[in-house]
Design an enzyme around this catalytic site. Structure first.
Site, PDB file in Angstrom:
ATOM      1  N   SER A 142      35.875  35.162  42.599  1.00 34.93           N
ATOM      2  CA  SER A 142      35.026  34.378  41.700  1.00 34.93           C
ATOM      3  C   SER A 142      35.206  32.901  41.994  1.00 34.93           C
ATOM      4  O   SER A 142      36.256  32.478  42.493  1.00 34.93           O
ATOM      5  CB  SER A 142      35.410  34.649  40.237  1.00 34.93           C
ATOM      6  OG  SER A 142      34.771  33.748  39.354  1.00 34.93           O
ATOM      7  N   TYR A 155      42.033  35.447  33.904  1.00 32.24           N
ATOM      8  CA  TYR A 155      40.946  35.731  34.842  1.00 32.24           C
ATOM      9  C   TYR A 155      41.078  34.870  36.091  1.00 32.24           C
ATOM     10  O   TYR A 155      40.983  35.361  37.214  1.00 32.24           O
ATOM     11  CB  TYR A 155      39.607  35.471  34.154  1.00 32.24           C
ATOM     12  CG  TYR A 155      38.399  35.858  34.970  1.00 32.24           C
ATOM     13  CD1 TYR A 155      38.018  37.185  35.087  1.00 32.24           C
ATOM     14  CD2 TYR A 155      37.629  34.893  35.604  1.00 32.24           C
ATOM     15  CE1 TYR A 155      36.907  37.554  35.826  1.00 32.24           C
ATOM     16  CE2 TYR A 155      36.506  35.244  36.344  1.00 32.24           C
ATOM     17  CZ  TYR A 155      36.152  36.567  36.452  1.00 32.24           C
ATOM     18  OH  TYR A 155      35.047  36.926  37.197  1.00 32.24           O
TER      19      TYR A 155
END
Length: 249
Positions: A142, A155
């Protein structure tokens, strides 16, 4: 077709990006194994792929559990004999203040997003190295690996770890002819694309928000046999957002 009869495992394949990746490989003639904890949705997607002429099976898998990953590999090889491509897409996020984030929540995200990439890659590579042509692994990271927003610590840590793990695995698997790469998506809309605002699109250099097909096409590129010179790298697919300079007026 270049992916005809290639055996492809896609984790997190029941929804969003994973669903599109699995469907895209099936359209290209691959034998696709959809792995996800969401059995009901996964079975529906698998049935739809078959109705459209594709070759696919679903294996219920909690990717953070070693026994589930081992079963995924066993069912795949029992059904299709081998593995050519692995897409480590499964993941989850939690956006909670670090003051309030519990250790259990931290561990759940770390194990789902990062440990799973190691487990799935390790076990799939054991099969891939027996192929004459080797194999290809793509890990979905990401842009949060290198740009941040508040309350995204767990995350962000996993996505940064995925990028580091990617080039480490590429080095370890090189003698077995297995390429390992990562993709870092930016804003990829998995909901109702028609509901996006003009400003949502305009803030991207590409002048549009991304969609799951953008990531699926990148997976095809990174796993094509004639692209085996590409390994150990991360490709950012974000419509130019992480390179855009923003000025306050």
């Amino acid at each position: 077709m270049p992916f005809s009869n290639k055996v492809v495992i896609v984790t997190g394949a029941s929804n969003g990006i994973g669903r599109e990746i699995a469907s895209t490989y099936a359209k290209k003639g691959a034998k696709v194994v959809l792995a996800d904890i969401d059995e009901e949705t996964g079975m529906k997607i698998t049935s739809k792929i078959k109705e459209n002429g594709g070759n696919a099976i679903f294996v219920k898998t909690d990717v953070k559990k070693e026994e589930d990953v081992n079963r995924l590999i066993y069912v795949t090889t029992s059904t299709y004999d081998t593995i050519h491509i692995l897409i480590n897409n499964a993941g989850k996020g939690i956006f909670k203040s670090p003051y309030e984030l519990t250790l259990e929540e931290w561990d759940d995200v770390i194990n789902t997003n990062l440990r799973s990439v190691f487990l799935c890659s390790r076990e799939a590579a054991k099969v891939m190295r027996e192929n004459k042509v080797g194999g290809a692994i793509v890990n979905i990271a990401s842009t949060r690996a290198f740009m941040s927003e508040p309350s995204s610590e767990a995350y962000a840590a996993t996505k940064g770890g995925i990028i580091s793990l990617t080039h480490a695995l590429a080095s370890s698997f090189t003698e077995d002819r297995i390429t390992v790469n990562a993709i870092s998506p930016g804003w990829i809309e998995t909901g109702d694309y028609s509901q996006l605002r003009v400003v949502d699109h305009e803030q991207h250099l590409s002048k549009r928000v991304g969609n799951p097909a953008d990531i699926a096409r990148a997976c095809l590129y990174l796993t094509a046999e004639d692209n085996n010179f590409v390994t150990g790298t991360n490709i950012t697919i974000d419509g130019g957002m992480t390179r855009k300079m923003i000025y306050e007026e």
